[in-house]
Design a protein around this motif. Structure first.
Motif, PDB file in Angstrom:
ATOM      1  N   LEU A   1      62.379  29.167  23.387  1.00 17.90           N
ATOM      2  CA  LEU A   1      62.615  30.345  22.547  1.00 17.90           C
ATOM      3  C   LEU A   1      63.952  30.991  22.877  1.00 17.90           C
ATOM      4  N   ASN A   2      64.216  31.157  24.170  1.00 20.11           N
ATOM      5  CA  ASN A   2      65.433  31.834  24.596  1.00 20.11           C
ATOM      6  C   ASN A   2      66.682  30.984  24.407  1.00 20.11           C
ATOM      7  N   CYS A   3      66.490  29.708  24.137  1.00 18.62           N
ATOM      8  CA  CYS A   3      67.616  28.803  23.895  1.00 18.62           C
ATOM      9  C   CYS A   3      67.636  28.327  22.442  1.00 18.62           C
ATOM     10  N   ARG A   4      66.909  29.010  21.572  1.00 21.23           N
ATOM     11  CA  ARG A   4      66.738  28.491  20.212  1.00 21.23           C
ATOM     12  C   ARG A   4      68.068  28.331  19.481  1.00 21.23           C
ATOM     13  N   SER A   5      69.031  29.246  19.687  1.00 17.64           N
ATOM     14  CA  SER A   5      70.327  29.109  19.011  1.00 17.64           C
ATOM     15  C   SER A   5      71.049  27.861  19.477  1.00 17.64           C
ATOM     16  N   GLU A   6      71.055  27.648  20.791  1.00 12.06           N
ATOM     17  CA  GLU A   6      71.749  26.493  21.361  1.00 12.06           C
ATOM     18  C   GLU A   6      71.057  25.183  20.967  1.00 12.06           C
ATOM     19  N   ILE A   7      69.717  25.199  20.937  1.00 15.57           N
ATOM     20  CA  ILE A   7      68.971  23.994  20.555  1.00 15.57           C
ATOM     21  C   ILE A   7      69.215  23.662  19.090  1.00 15.57           C
ATOM     22  N   LEU A   8      69.140  24.666  18.227  1.00 15.11           N
ATOM     23  CA  LEU A   8      69.338  24.423  16.802  1.00 15.11           C
ATOM     24  C   LEU A   8      70.766  23.987  16.498  1.00 15.11           C
ATOM     25  N   GLN A   9      71.707  24.421  17.317  1.00 13.29           N
ATOM     26  CA  GLN A   9      73.095  24.016  17.078  1.00 13.29           C
ATOM     27  C   GLN A   9      73.289  22.521  17.313  1.00 13.29           C
ATOM     28  N   THR A  10      72.470  21.944  18.165  1.00 13.62           N
ATOM     29  CA  THR A  10      72.558  20.493  18.352  1.00 13.62           C
ATOM     30  C   THR A  10      72.181  19.756  17.071  1.00 13.62           C
ATOM     31  N   ALA A  11      71.392  20.434  16.213  1.00 12.70           N
ATOM     32  CA  ALA A  11      71.011  19.858  14.923  1.00 12.70           C
ATOM     33  C   ALA A  11      71.901  20.389  13.800  1.00 12.70           C
ATOM     34  N   ARG A  12      73.014  21.030  14.192  1.00 19.20           N
ATOM     35  CA  ARG A  12      74.001  21.550  13.246  1.00 19.20           C
ATOM     36  C   ARG A  12      73.427  22.621  12.320  1.00 19.20           C
ATOM     37  N   LEU A  13      72.437  23.361  12.808  1.00 15.66           N
ATOM     38  CA  LEU A  13      71.933  24.506  12.054  1.00 15.66           C
ATOM     39  C   LEU A  13      72.661  25.746  12.531  1.00 15.66           C
ATOM     40  N   MET A  14      73.354  26.404  11.626  1.00 12.87           N
ATOM     41  CA  MET A  14      74.123  27.592  11.970  1.00 12.87           C
ATOM     42  C   MET A  14      73.357  28.835  11.541  1.00 12.87           C
ATOM     43  N   ALA A  15      73.210  29.763  12.455  1.00 10.81           N
ATOM     44  CA  ALA A  15      72.510  31.007  12.169  1.00 10.81           C
ATOM     45  C   ALA A  15      73.523  32.107  11.887  1.00 10.81           C
ATOM     46  N   PRO A  16      73.530  32.689  10.684  1.00  9.66           N
ATOM     47  CA  PRO A  16      74.537  33.694  10.375  1.00  9.66           C
ATOM     48  C   PRO A  16      74.384  34.938  11.245  1.00  9.66           C
ATOM     49  N   GLU A  17      73.174  35.477  11.242  1.00  8.46           N
ATOM     50  CA  GLU A  17      72.846  36.618  12.077  1.00  8.46           C
ATOM     51  C   GLU A  17      73.937  37.662  12.038  1.00  8.46           C
ATOM     52  N   CYS A  18      74.452  37.895  10.767  1.00 10.60           N
ATOM     53  CA  CYS A  18      74.780  39.275  10.584  1.00 10.60           C
ATOM     54  C   CYS A  18      76.168  39.768  10.270  1.00 10.60           C
TER      55      CYS A  18
ATOM     56  N   ALA B   1      55.283  29.069  17.592  1.00  8.43           N
ATOM     57  CA  ALA B   1      54.853  28.184  16.508  1.00  8.43           C
ATOM     58  C   ALA B   1      55.949  28.020  15.463  1.00  8.43           C
ATOM     59  N   PHE B   2      56.611  29.125  15.119  1.00  7.22           N
ATOM     60  CA  PHE B   2      57.667  29.065  14.105  1.00  7.22           C
ATOM     61  C   PHE B   2      58.817  28.190  14.572  1.00  7.22           C
ATOM     62  N   TYR B   3      59.284  28.398  15.794  1.00  6.87           N
ATOM     63  CA  TYR B   3      60.446  27.633  16.246  1.00  6.87           C
ATOM     64  C   TYR B   3      60.108  26.184  16.569  1.00  6.87           C
ATOM     65  N   ASN B   4      58.884  25.913  17.016  1.00  7.56           N
ATOM     66  CA  ASN B   4      58.484  24.511  17.179  1.00  7.56           C
ATOM     67  C   ASN B   4      58.534  23.798  15.836  1.00  7.56           C
ATOM     68  N   SER B   5      58.054  24.476  14.790  1.00  9.42           N
ATOM     69  CA  SER B   5      58.098  23.895  13.453  1.00  9.42           C
ATOM     70  C   SER B   5      59.540  23.725  12.977  1.00  9.42           C
ATOM     71  N   THR B   6      60.376  24.715  13.262  1.00 11.50           N
ATOM     72  CA  THR B   6      61.783  24.648  12.851  1.00 11.50           C
ATOM     73  C   THR B   6      62.507  23.509  13.566  1.00 11.50           C
ATOM     74  N   PHE B   7      62.237  23.336  14.857  1.00 15.89           N
ATOM     75  CA  PHE B   7      62.846  22.234  15.604  1.00 15.89           C
ATOM     76  C   PHE B   7      62.482  20.893  14.959  1.00 15.89           C
ATOM     77  N   LYS B   8      61.199  20.736  14.598  1.00 20.23           N
ATOM     78  CA  LYS B   8      60.754  19.461  14.010  1.00 20.23           C
ATOM     79  C   LYS B   8      61.408  19.225  12.651  1.00 20.23           C
ATOM     80  N   LYS B   9      61.532  20.293  11.853  1.00 20.68           N
ATOM     81  CA  LYS B   9      62.166  20.158  10.546  1.00 20.68           C
ATOM     82  C   LYS B   9      63.620  19.737  10.681  1.00 20.68           C
TER      83      LYS B   9
END
Length: 358
Positions: free
Chosen positions: A89-106, A34-42
């Motif tokens: 879910l397992n591709c969330r980093s790669e999917i979000l990168q297509t929308a230019r969202l960068m995850a710092p993760e650490c 639910a969280f990542y579906n919402s994040t993808f839409k945003k």
């Protein structure tokens, strides 16, 4: 003070492990989806675009990592969630990168036996991401008949975020982005990390890391209880390695070994990376060669540059300030103990997790 993350234990073949995972962690997987579906839409990723990306990755996963694909199918079966959602879910980093969202993760580290008071090998990281993700993160123990057992910290439904195995190999990863990323096919990060942890030796783990096809840049620390640790800055077509100095490694979210060879995009979004890296090195070097577990916890609780510090805190103004340290993970590779704080370590205690089989 927060409670620890729930731990689930799975066993059997790949599909059976997936089914057990899905059944036990169903509620948390539903929250994750639910969280990542919402994040993808945003991020303006339409249902049509998402379906195309998922199908592209499904073909790659099924072709290159068939055992992991069986586990993904098992998670879907056990949780009652469509397999396409588990792949997403397992591709969330790669999917979000297509929308230019960068995850710092650490901010990540490793301390080898020559640098520690008890002669143990450690690695770990502060995981900086959306605070809501604490609601569906878990610890997963995967018991394997034909390889080492794995103790993994992960968002529910994914195969791996970071962790260690029963032969003393640990893996941590954090974000890097270079110009030209996301221009080619590659294996999703959680599958690579899980395969690393299923390796029987450090040599096999390095082979998996360097020889798997990559779509985007990423940073990894790969450590072994024998006293070997290497930091790998990976781009889709190259890699740059860093070795410990005085038994210590640290890294954040900018290219260090690769500087001058790639155009670093990430550091322009997270410039705090340059001092987080420095602080991690300074604190650990000051404690060497007698680094203790408390010294490592103190490093991860450091507030220099607050709120964009190693121990990162939420900023109301949004943007990159929406992230905080969701969990702090320390692995004692020698003793086989995983320490995890639920939330920023400055205000939450670490909980201890061990392998069920000794």
């Amino acid at each position: 003070m927060s409670t620890g993350f729930p731990k689930f234990v799975v066993s059997g073949n790949s599909y059976q492990k997936g089914v057990m995972y899905g059944e036990q962690a169903k509620d948390r997987i539903e929250k994750s989806v639910a969280f990542y579906n919402s994040t993808f839409k945003k991020r303006n990723i339409s249902d049509e675009m998402l379906a195309k990306l998922v199908e592209k990755f499904r073909k790659i996963i099924e072709r290159e990592y068939p055992e992991q694909y069986q586990q993904i199918k098992g998670i879907a079966e056990g949780s009652g969630i469509p397999v396409e959602q588990i792949i997403a879910l397992n591709c969330r980093s790669e999917i979000l990168q297509t929308a230019r969202l960068m995850a710092p993760e650490c901010t990540v580290f490793a301390a080898m036996p020559e640098a520690t008071a008890n002669g143990h090998a450690y690695c770990g990281q502060n995981w900086d991401w959306y605070p809501e993700c604490a609601e569906f993160a878990i610890v997963l123990e995967a018991q394997n008949d034909d390889g080492p057992d794995c103790l993994i910290f992960v968002e529910a439904g994914m195969l791996c975020r970071n962790g260690m195995n029963s032969v003393g190999i640990g893996v941590c990863g954090n974000g890097l982005t270079a110009k030209g990323d996301a221009q080619q096919e590659g294996i999703p990060i959680p599958l690579v990390r899980r395969s690393i942890l299923e390796s029987k030796s450090y040599g096999y783990a390095v082979e998996i890391l360097l020889c798997s096809q990559r779509a985007s840049s990423a940073n990894y620390i790969l450590a072994d209880k024998a006293g070997v640790a290497i930091n790998f800055e990976l781009t889709p077509n190259d890699f740059f390695q860093m070795y410990p100095e005085n038994g210590i490694l640290a890294h954040a979210n900018h290219f260090i070994a690769g500087r001058g060879f790639v155009e670093d995009v990430f550091v322009k979004v997270f410039p705090d990376s340059v001092y987080r890296y420095l602080r991690a090195k300074e604190i650990l070097n000051a404690a060497a060669p007698k680094i203790t577990l408390d010294d490592i916890k103190a490093m991860f609780s450091d507030h220099f540059g607050y709120p964009r510090s190693i121990c990162r805190h939420f900023e109301e103004k949004g943007g990159v300030g929406q992230y905080e340290t969701v969990a702090s993970i320390i692995m004692d590779l020698t003793a086989g103990i995983l320490y995890v704080s639920n939330g920023p370590p400055c205000e939450n205690e670490y909980h201890e997790y061990t392998f069920s089989k000794k």
